[in-house]
Design a protein around this motif. Structure first.
Motif, PDB file in Angstrom:
ATOM      1  N   VAL A  92       8.594  -8.206   1.256  1.00 38.74           N
ATOM      2  CA  VAL A  92       9.546  -7.139   1.574  1.00 38.74           C
ATOM      3  C   VAL A  92      10.313  -6.743   0.315  1.00 38.74           C
ATOM      4  O   VAL A  92      10.505  -5.554   0.041  1.00 38.74           O
ATOM      5  N   GLU A  93      10.729  -7.711  -0.469  1.00 35.98           N
ATOM      6  CA  GLU A  93      11.450  -7.409  -1.703  1.00 35.98           C
ATOM      7  C   GLU A  93      10.590  -6.576  -2.647  1.00 35.98           C
ATOM      8  O   GLU A  93      11.053  -5.604  -3.238  1.00 35.98           O
ATOM      9  N   GLN A  94       9.310  -6.950  -2.801  1.00 30.92           N
ATOM     10  CA  GLN A  94       8.415  -6.188  -3.665  1.00 30.92           C
ATOM     11  C   GLN A  94       8.209  -4.777  -3.118  1.00 30.92           C
ATOM     12  O   GLN A  94       8.268  -3.797  -3.860  1.00 30.92           O
ATOM     13  N   ALA A  95       7.958  -4.670  -1.827  1.00 30.57           N
ATOM     14  CA  ALA A  95       7.750  -3.356  -1.217  1.00 30.57           C
ATOM     15  C   ALA A  95       8.978  -2.475  -1.429  1.00 30.57           C
ATOM     16  O   ALA A  95       8.847  -1.305  -1.825  1.00 30.57           O
ATOM     17  N   ARG A  96      10.152  -3.015  -1.199  1.00 32.47           N
ATOM     18  CA  ARG A  96      11.394  -2.237  -1.345  1.00 32.47           C
ATOM     19  C   ARG A  96      11.637  -1.836  -2.794  1.00 32.47           C
ATOM     20  O   ARG A  96      12.280  -0.824  -3.048  1.00 32.47           O
ATOM     21  N   CYS A 109       0.831  -1.200   0.000  1.00 31.27           N
ATOM     22  CA  CYS A 109       0.000   0.000   0.000  1.00 31.27           C
ATOM     23  C   CYS A 109       0.868   1.253   0.000  1.00 31.27           C
ATOM     24  O   CYS A 109       1.702   1.439   0.893  1.00 31.27           O
ATOM     25  N   LEU A 110       0.679   2.082  -1.006  1.00 27.87           N
ATOM     26  CA  LEU A 110       1.415   3.326  -1.133  1.00 27.87           C
ATOM     27  C   LEU A 110       0.711   4.427  -0.360  1.00 27.87           C
ATOM     28  O   LEU A 110      -0.506   4.406  -0.203  1.00 27.87           O
ATOM     29  N   HIS A 139       0.501  -4.992   4.097  1.00 28.11           N
ATOM     30  CA  HIS A 139      -0.711  -5.416   4.808  1.00 28.11           C
ATOM     31  C   HIS A 139      -1.108  -6.805   4.317  1.00 28.11           C
ATOM     32  O   HIS A 139      -0.791  -7.203   3.195  1.00 28.11           O
ATOM     33  N   ARG A 140      -1.827  -7.520   5.158  1.00 22.85           N
ATOM     34  CA  ARG A 140      -2.472  -8.782   4.788  1.00 22.85           C
ATOM     35  C   ARG A 140      -1.498  -9.790   4.184  1.00 22.85           C
ATOM     36  O   ARG A 140      -1.797 -10.450   3.197  1.00 22.85           O
ATOM     37  N   VAL A 141      -0.315  -9.902   4.804  1.00 17.76           N
ATOM     38  CA  VAL A 141       0.688 -10.877   4.370  1.00 17.76           C
ATOM     39  C   VAL A 141       0.243 -12.251   4.863  1.00 17.76           C
ATOM     40  O   VAL A 141       0.007 -12.438   6.054  1.00 17.76           O
TER      41      VAL A 141
END
Length: 161
Positions: free
Chosen positions: A111-115, A71-72, A95-97
């Motif tokens: 985490v990789e995708q978020a980063r 979520c941005l 969220h909702r992992v």
């Protein structure tokens, strides 16, 4: 090992709902029955996440085994913290992992995708979610304090900045 990941599609919604159901069963069996109860996240929110482009799935052997939302923008629950954030710069929130338990590495993929979207990542979880607490530490997220989420309950907040 980092699982394959891709944006979720409308066709993935049933698989994501099954992943969330498996995750709720696992949380309850692991001493955390209250975080998601018997119905979180609701199907309407999963569909909203898909159509907003924030839901991702992880796959092993072409089968969906996990999902998470990236979520941005500011997370309203993070505006007030009993503690202190490391960094006030823009961030993404996980969220909702969830995992269906068939493969390891869903949080690492999340985490990789978020980063890849922003190196500054925040996430929260219930204090009774011991498996997630261990996984967050293993991914280098540091505990920052306590936040109150949309339903009025407290969560432990983590950050990677």
């Amino acid at each position: 090992m980092v699982l394959a990941r891709r944006p979720a599609t409308e066709a993935d919604i049933p698989a994501c709902l099954a992943v969330y159901a498996a995750a709720r069963r696992f949380m309850a069996a692991s001493g955390n029955p209250g975080q998601w109860g018997s119905s979180w996240p609701p199907a309407a929110l999963v569909a909203e996440d898909v159509f907003a482009g924030r839901l991702w799935v992880t796959e092993e052997g072409g089968r969906v085994c996990g999902c998470f939302a990236v979520c941005l923008g500011d997370e309203p629950s993070y505006a007030s913290i009993d503690g202190e954030w490391l960094d006030a710069s823009p961030y993404v929130t996980l969220h909702r992992v969830a995992s269906d338990g068939s493969a390891r590495g869903v949080l690492a993929a999340a985490v990789e995708q978020a980063r890849s979207e922003n190196p500054h990542v925040r996430v929260d979880t219930h204090r009774d979610n011991a498996p997630m607490l261990r996984a967050l530490a293993a991914q280098g997220l540091s505990p920052r304090g306590t936040v109150t989420v949309h339903d009025g309950t407290e969560r432990l907040a983590f950050e990677l900045a």
